[in-house]
Write an enzyme that holds these catalytic residues in place. Structure first.
Site, PDB file in Angstrom:
ATOM      1  N   ASP A  72       0.842  -1.188   0.000  1.00 28.14           N
ATOM      2  CA  ASP A  72       0.000   0.000   0.000  1.00 28.14           C
ATOM      3  C   ASP A  72       0.883   1.246   0.000  1.00 28.14           C
ATOM      4  O   ASP A  72       1.876   1.313   0.736  1.00 28.14           O
ATOM      5  CB  ASP A  72      -0.898   0.016   1.246  1.00 28.14           C
ATOM      6  CG  ASP A  72      -2.367   0.145   0.900  1.00 28.14           C
ATOM      7  OD1 ASP A  72      -2.712   1.143   0.248  1.00 28.14           O
ATOM      8  OD2 ASP A  72      -3.161  -0.727   1.275  1.00 28.14           O
TER       9      ASP A  72
ATOM     10  N   HIS B  36     -11.118  -4.021   2.236  1.00 31.10           N
ATOM     11  CA  HIS B  36     -11.123  -3.723   3.670  1.00 31.10           C
ATOM     12  C   HIS B  36     -12.030  -2.564   4.038  1.00 31.10           C
ATOM     13  O   HIS B  36     -12.257  -2.317   5.226  1.00 31.10           O
ATOM     14  CB  HIS B  36      -9.696  -3.423   4.127  1.00 31.10           C
ATOM     15  CG  HIS B  36      -9.118  -2.200   3.462  1.00 31.10           C
ATOM     16  ND1 HIS B  36      -8.802  -2.171   2.120  1.00 31.10           N
ATOM     17  CD2 HIS B  36      -8.827  -0.973   3.943  1.00 31.10           C
ATOM     18  CE1 HIS B  36      -8.325  -0.982   1.816  1.00 31.10           C
ATOM     19  NE2 HIS B  36      -8.332  -0.228   2.892  1.00 31.10           N
ATOM     20  N   ASP B  37     -12.541  -1.842   3.047  1.00 30.14           N
ATOM     21  CA  ASP B  37     -13.429  -0.697   3.297  1.00 30.14           C
ATOM     22  C   ASP B  37     -14.880  -0.998   2.952  1.00 30.14           C
ATOM     23  O   ASP B  37     -15.722  -0.098   3.045  1.00 30.14           O
ATOM     24  CB  ASP B  37     -12.978   0.512   2.465  1.00 30.14           C
ATOM     25  CG  ASP B  37     -11.720   1.159   3.003  1.00 30.14           C
ATOM     26  OD1 ASP B  37     -11.460   1.054   4.222  1.00 30.14           O
ATOM     27  OD2 ASP B  37     -10.980   1.768   2.207  1.00 30.14           O
TER      28      ASP B  37
ATOM     29  N   GLU C 202      -6.452   3.774  -6.133  1.00 26.83           N
ATOM     30  CA  GLU C 202      -7.798   3.887  -5.574  1.00 26.83           C
ATOM     31  C   GLU C 202      -8.351   5.243  -6.000  1.00 26.83           C
ATOM     32  O   GLU C 202      -7.854   6.280  -5.575  1.00 26.83           O
ATOM     33  CB  GLU C 202      -7.765   3.776  -4.049  1.00 26.83           C
ATOM     34  CG  GLU C 202      -9.154   3.843  -3.431  1.00 26.83           C
ATOM     35  CD  GLU C 202      -9.132   3.965  -1.915  1.00 26.83           C
ATOM     36  OE1 GLU C 202     -10.109   3.551  -1.275  1.00 26.83           O
ATOM     37  OE2 GLU C 202      -8.137   4.505  -1.368  1.00 26.83           O
TER      38      GLU C 202
ATOM     39  N   ASP D 185      -3.364   4.506  -2.263  1.00 27.13           N
ATOM     40  CA  ASP D 185      -4.525   4.934  -1.491  1.00 27.13           C
ATOM     41  C   ASP D 185      -5.001   6.317  -1.937  1.00 27.13           C
ATOM     42  O   ASP D 185      -4.199   7.242  -2.046  1.00 27.13           O
ATOM     43  CB  ASP D 185      -4.133   4.964  -0.003  1.00 27.13           C
ATOM     44  CG  ASP D 185      -5.295   5.239   0.917  1.00 27.13           C
ATOM     45  OD1 ASP D 185      -6.228   4.424   0.945  1.00 27.13           O
ATOM     46  OD2 ASP D 185      -5.260   6.272   1.611  1.00 27.13           O
TER      47      ASP D 185
END
Length: 567
Positions: free
Chosen positions: A97, A328-329, A255, A198
């Protein structure tokens, strides 16, 4: 053009919740190492590892205080190096990440920046003068409240799109960008195989921070139109590509919420020299109110199909897709788009079939391969997700019914995906011998890896077959996409086609039987069945035989099938 990152299968590991090797209740790097053979046995060959950098952990590692160190909860740099070596020995690749829209407020850059207006690091972040103790504008943070926090020591506000402990970096400052590029090179030179970036489409902020509209009942407004796909974001990413990315054979995925296919091609167009693929979120919004992500609304299959089809067709031959149902979100796939009750197994298999037969790189989130479900904690104290907890307390201040707010959180909380991985039926689902950092979903006794892998109708085994099918039939990776039943509210049927062959995928998204009629312009005979989950319903060998003619078929609840037209 064939690429390893197009043909690979990504398995996302949220390390805090994956496997705890030392009994402290927190998953760790040694735990990931212990489970590498499990991940590889699924068929995945790429791991996306959520942040393991040093962090005070205000937002589960997305608030980084040192980009060059490992969070003690997860282990040491030696553990991380062992993980990378073990993966590479297995022929697997590691994606890290990259969190560079913001840092932690405990990062040395911010500690120095807030010490004085004259600090050399002051311009590493976004500051605005205090004006009557009112924030510079009315934007709402993603985690509730204002995006501005007053730093009383210097009497100025700093910008934080997320938590107040996550100050946004000022990408206008060249020194910031160069420091980030140096850090990226450092990790790439250690041998990693790429980055998941991210909220990378939020790094460019507007020159003016004007108020947004409409204003919600909390007094704030969504300012996303100003900073999502901001004014200089493509300039920054092209610079990043020029200085860093192009020099390595790596996977890059950004993302990018709030992005249309047209905008996406600016990020991933083959002629753009920016990123290879991105995560779009349009299909993640079909069941959410546009004004409140926690407000679940009924969704229609025709809407979902239009979104997925649009991304499949508009990027074909021009850019590359990322394929996912959750991360994960997001809530658990089978609870959100399937049926986590009577048809949990069938619907999990059907959704997997959809994800793994489209064009793009598929991402599988830990536990998805065994059909893990949403969790319904009955007390807000059981939730750890900062976004969910802040939302609950904001709604309580507005006088709303706590039961209704908690039900909203049950449906959409990020903790749905973060409950510990369910390995077996022992205490704490075999995740830890200690007390888990987040409670385990109570259904672990009936839903776990150990049980699923020996079950007659194993979701895990079906994933293995799907992944093998995809690797053997590259038309499912590279072929064109045609949606066959645009207005059908039960069936999603599409054709994947190239010079290697023609494939037909039929998916029943409902708990009712559905009748399939093949369009007249496609041949009705000569289809070979490659894979399906119909063994869930049919027992006789006759029922399992591939029908030679697809003119008129009945599909059982949540049935999925993959056919190939015989040459």
């Amino acid at each position: 053009m064939r690429k390893w990152w197009k043909e690979g299968i990504v398995y996302q590991v949220y390390p805090r919740s994956f496997y705890d090797s030392n009994g402290d209740g927190i998953g760790d790097l040694q735990g990931v190492i212990e489970k590498l053979d499990y991940i590889q046995s699924l068929g995945a060959d790429i791991i996306w590892l959520n942040p393991v950098y040093r962090s005070p952990n205000d937002d589960n590692g997305y608030d980084i205080s040192d980009y060059y160190s490992i969070m003690e909860d997860f282990g040491t740099m030696a553990d991380w190096e062992q993980l990378l070596a073990q993966m590479h020995q297995r022929g697997m690749k590691l994606i890290m990440d990259l969190v560079v829209n913001h840092t932690s407020d405990e990062h040395p850059w911010f500690v120095e920046a807030r010490a004085s207006k004259d600090s050399l690091y002051r311009d590493y972040y976004v500051w605005r003068p205090a004006d009557g103790k009112q924030p510079p504008n009315n934007w709402r943070s993603f985690f509730s409240g204002s995006v501005w926090e007053l730093d009383e020591q210097t009497d100025e506000y700093y910008l934080h799109l997320f938590s107040k402990k996550q100050p946004d970096l000022n990408w206008e400052q060249e020194e910031v960008r160069l420091d980030i590029y140096s850090m990226m090179k450092w990790w790439l030179d250690k041998g990693i195989d790429g980055f998941r970036m991210d909220v990378i489409n939020m790094i460019s902020k507007p020159p003016q921070f004007e108020d947004a509209a409409p204003v919600g009942d909390d007094g704030y407004a969504n300012g996303g139109d100003a900073f999502i796909n901001g004014p200089r974001v493509h300039e920054y990413l092209q610079e990043m590509n020029q200085k860093v990315l192009r020099h390595y054979d790596i996977l890059t995925v950004g993302e990018c919420p709030g992005t249309s296919p047209e905008e996406a091609l600016k990020y991933v167009g083959e002629d753009r020299q920016e990123l290879q693929m991105l995560f779009q979120f349009e299909h993640m919004k079909v069941d959410r109110s546009p004004d409140n992500k926690f407000e679940t609304i009924p969704w229609k299959l025709t809407t979902l199909k239009r979104v997925l089809t649009k991304w499949q067709t508009e990027l074909h031959g021009r850019g590359w897709n990322s394929l996912y149902w959750m991360n994960h979100d997001q809530p658990r796939t089978v609870s959100r788009f399937g049926n986590d009750g009577q048809y949990r197994i069938a619907s999990a298999q059907m959704l997997a079939t959809c994800n793994l037969t489209m064009q793009g790189t598929p991402y599988i989130y830990q536990g998805e391969e065994i059909g893990m479900t949403n969790v319904h904690f009955t007390d807000i104290e059981d939730y750890q997700d900062l976004e969910s907890v802040n939302y609950y307390h904001t709604r309580m201040k507005l006088g709303e019914d706590p039961r209704q707010v908690l039900e909203q959180i049950h449906q959409q909380s990020r903790d749905n995906s973060r409950t510990p991985m369910q390995w077996d039926a022992s205490e704490h689902a075999g995740f830890t011998t200690g007390s888990p950092w987040l409670k385990v979903n109570p259904n672990y006794a009936s839903i776990n890896v150990e049980q699923d892998r020996v079950a007659d109708r194993s979701i895990f085994a079906y994933y293995q077959q799907l992944i093998q099918l995809r690797k053997e039939h590259l038309t499912l990776v590279y072929g064109s996409f045609e949606n066959l039943l645009e207005e059908d509210e039960q069936l999603f049927a599409y054709v994947r086609k190239d010079e290697q062959g023609t494939y037909l995928i039929i998916l029943n998204f409902t708990e009712q039987e559905a009748r399939f009629q093949l369009p007249d312009y496609l041949p009705h005979g000569g289809w070979e069945k490659l894979l399906g989950n119909d063994d869930n319903y049919h027992d006789s060998d006759q029922d399992k035989q591939t029908p030679a003619n697809l003119q008129n078929m009945i599909f059982s609840p949540y049935e999925a099938a993959v056919y190939r037209l015989q040459p």
